[in-house]
Structures are given as structure tokens and as C-alpha cells.
Design an enzyme around this catalytic site. Structure first.
Site, PDB file in Angstrom:
ATOM      1  N   GLU A   1      -2.211  -7.349   7.187  1.00 30.50           N
ATOM      2  CA  GLU A   1      -0.950  -7.016   7.849  1.00 30.50           C
ATOM      3  C   GLU A   1      -0.811  -7.796   9.158  1.00 30.50           C
ATOM      4  OE1 GLU A   1       1.916  -6.551   7.839  1.00 30.50           O
ATOM      5  OE2 GLU A   1       2.412  -4.409   7.647  1.00 30.50           O
TER       6      GLU A   1
ATOM      7  N   HIS B   1       0.824  -1.205   0.000  1.00 31.40           N
ATOM      8  CA  HIS B   1       0.000   0.000   0.000  1.00 31.40           C
ATOM      9  C   HIS B   1       0.860   1.257   0.000  1.00 31.40           C
ATOM     10  CE1 HIS B   1       0.945   1.022   4.187  1.00 31.40           C
ATOM     11  NE2 HIS B   1       0.875  -0.273   4.437  1.00 31.40           N
TER      12      HIS B   1
END
Length: 321
Positions: A181, A69
Site C-alpha cells: 500500500e 484486501h
């Protein structure tokens, strides 16, 4: 179709109405799975085949375009003071203005390189910063009322100050919990609730724990399960928009049978909005897809015995006589 139709979606994550949420079962075993990584021990005179090029059937390969990201507000705060990662202020962090600039630059590269025309599926972690990155890079053009397709992202989703993004002429998007994550402790890694889509196991985020941080080997286990799941997809070119720790820990398993410089290409941390393309190879018969480009030959059938086979056959026939 007006923006008001989508206002029922909760906060940033629910401002992505055209992203499907996968129901892939998620488990978090304490012991990592045994990885079946194959390598050859064959050798030729003067050359170690393990350091040379390798050949694999095309239909047993998938091309993965891995993306971390873009810059999130938690990245900036954590750089200043690591303790900020513990702050609820950065719960399910959104992108910064610089992060959106990184998204625009990667989008330009994806289109100029022709990659945008190849990708058949976008897999994304169900956190706001990854979904903003995925939609910004691989989504359609700017959304306009009256177009009979739902937007991927409505205007100003997740404090983005960005126009709506259309789902027109772009690949399908699937949010998958497996590629999230590093779980636990850091609020920036906890996702918002999903009230509209019910295929996932739980509306609330029951994977993230406030007092327990996921171990690295548990991330590896989750990463291997994710890659195995990808083999159930029929798509051959897949973009995966995920996170630094998940990508690094998952990729660290690979490259041990490669030259050190090749391993370093695989097993290094990703920069914000970095794209790295790799080939996922089924060396242990995990996949079941048939080849679509192979052709059997001998149609129509005729005499076509290869010379080396003919020579061997002639020698055997002579020995028999």
C-alpha cells in the site's frame, strides 16, 4: 505437525509460515519510468479500429485476478475519523469480523466459478490484512494436525479467531514488497518484522517513513515495475492481493486507448474484497515465453498455397511473361 512448531513466528505476519518472501529489488525513484504503451492508428472504412476488438498472441498475455484486501480495523476507524490513520493502534492492521465474512464470500465465489482451479500463483503484499485475505480466499481447507504439510495460517493468527488454514492443494504464495500500500506516515501501512525469512532486503520495514508520504507518481512507478516483474514468472494465471491506492494508481495508467466505459471498468477504486480480472498484454516484447498452444502446420508438407496468394502469384507470373 503441531501448532507449537510455528509459535516462534512473530505476531500476525509470521503466522503465515508457508508464504515465501520475494527478493525482488525495491527502488523508489523520484521520477516515474517512461511507459511504452502501444496503440494502433490503423482504420477501416466506417470503423475506428482503436475502439474495436484487439488481437494479441496468447503466449504474450497473462490473466491477473486483482483483489483488494477485505475490511481492516483501520478502515472502520478511518471512516469514523480520518486522523485514526495516524494512530499506532492500527499498526499493520488486521481484518475485522466483517472482513472475514467478506473473505468467506469471495472464497465461495472463487470456488463456484472454477477460478480456484485455474490460479497457478498468489502474489500478496506482505501486510497482515492482505495475507489474511489471500490465505482465506485462495488457501487450502481447514488445517488438521497430522497432515504432512505446513499450515498457511495458524489458529487465531492476527486476532482472527479463525481455525488454521492448510497449504494442501493450493497454489504457492509469494509476498512481494512492490505491491504494498501507499508508503509512509500511516502506521496501518507499515509491516511487522520478518525474522524467519531472509531473502528480502531487510527484516525491518525500511521502506515506510514516519514523516514522508509516497507520491502518487511514485506508486505508479512501483506498480509498473511490479507488472514488469510479473513477466519474469512462468505462471499465466496469477492472483494479486493488494491495496486500494496501489491498485488504483497502477491501473490509472491503462485504458487510455479504450472506450470510456471500458476505461471506467479498469480505473476505478476497489471495494473491500473486490476481485477484478484483467489481461496483461506484452505489446513491447517484454516477455520471452514461447507459445505452447500454437502449431506450425504443414506436417507432413504438401501443396497448400492459399487461394489469394495463388491468385496474386498467377497475376505476377502473367505480368512477367
Amino acid at each position: 505437525m503441531t501448532q507449537s512448531k510455528w509459535e516462534k513466528w512473530k505476531r500476525g505476519i509470521s503466522n503465515m509460515p508457508n508464504i515465501v518472501y520475494s527478493s525482488v529489488p525495491f527502488s523508489n525513484p523520484k521520477k516515474p519510468i517512461q511507459l511504452r504503451l502501444c496503440c494502433t492508428s490503423a482504420s477501416l472504412s466506417g470503423m475506428d479500429i482503436t475502439t474495436g476488438p484487439g488481437l494479441y498472441p496468447l503466449h504474450r498475455c497473462k490473466t491477473l485476478h486483482l483483489v483488494r484486501h477485505a475490511q481492516g480495523v483501520h478502515n472502520v476507524a478511518g471512516e469514523k475519523d480520518f486522523s485514526n490513520y495516524l494512530s499506532e493502534e492500527f499498526f499493520d492492521a488486521h481484518l475485522t469480523p466483517l472482513g472475514w465474512q467478506q473473505v468467506d464470500n469471495l472464497r465461495k465465489h472463487v470456488h463456484e466459478s472454477g477460478l480456484s482451479k485455474k490460479i497457478e500463483l498468489v502474489i500478496v503484499s506482505p501486510l497482515l490484512r492482505t495475507m489474511q485475505t489471500a490465505v482465506g480466499v485462495f488457501g487450502g481447507e481447514g488445517y488438521k494436525d497430522g497432515i504432512d504439510v505446513p499450515p498457511l495460517m495458524v489458529e487465531n493468527a492476527g486476532k482472527s479467531n479463525r481455525p488454521a488454514i492448510s497449504s494442501l492443494n493450493c497454489p504457492p504464495f509469494v509476498a512481494v514488497e512492490l505491491c504494498r500500500e501507499h508508503l509512509g506516515v500511516h502506521p496501518c501501512d507499515r509491516r511487522k518484522s520478518i525474522s524467519e525469512y531472509r531473502p528480502i532486503d531487510s527484516d525491518e520495514d525500511n521502506l515506510w517513513e514516519s514523516n514522508s508520504r509516497e507520491k502518487n507518481e511514485e506508486i505508479v512507478t512501483r506498480g509498473m515495475k511490479f507488472l514488469n516483474w510479473l513477466w519474469t514468472r512462468e505462471e499465466r494465471e496469477i492472483a494479486v492481493v493488494s491495496h486500494s491506492s496501489f491498485l488504483y494508481q497502477t491501473l490509472s495508467v491503462f485504458g487510455n486507448d479504450c472506450h470510456p466505459s471500458v476505461k471506467s471498468e479498469i480505473c476505478t477504486h476497489f471495494a473491500n474484497c473486490e476481485l477484478r480480472s484483467v489481461v496483461l498484454v506484452d505489446r513491447c516484447m517484454l516477455g520471452s515465453d514461447r507459445a505452447t498452444t500454437n502449431y506450425p502446420g504443414k506436417i507432413p508438407s504438401g501443396l497448400d498455397l492459399p487461394s489469394d496468394v495463388a491468385d496474386e502469384k498467377l497475376s505476377n507470373d502473367g505480368a512477367g511473361n
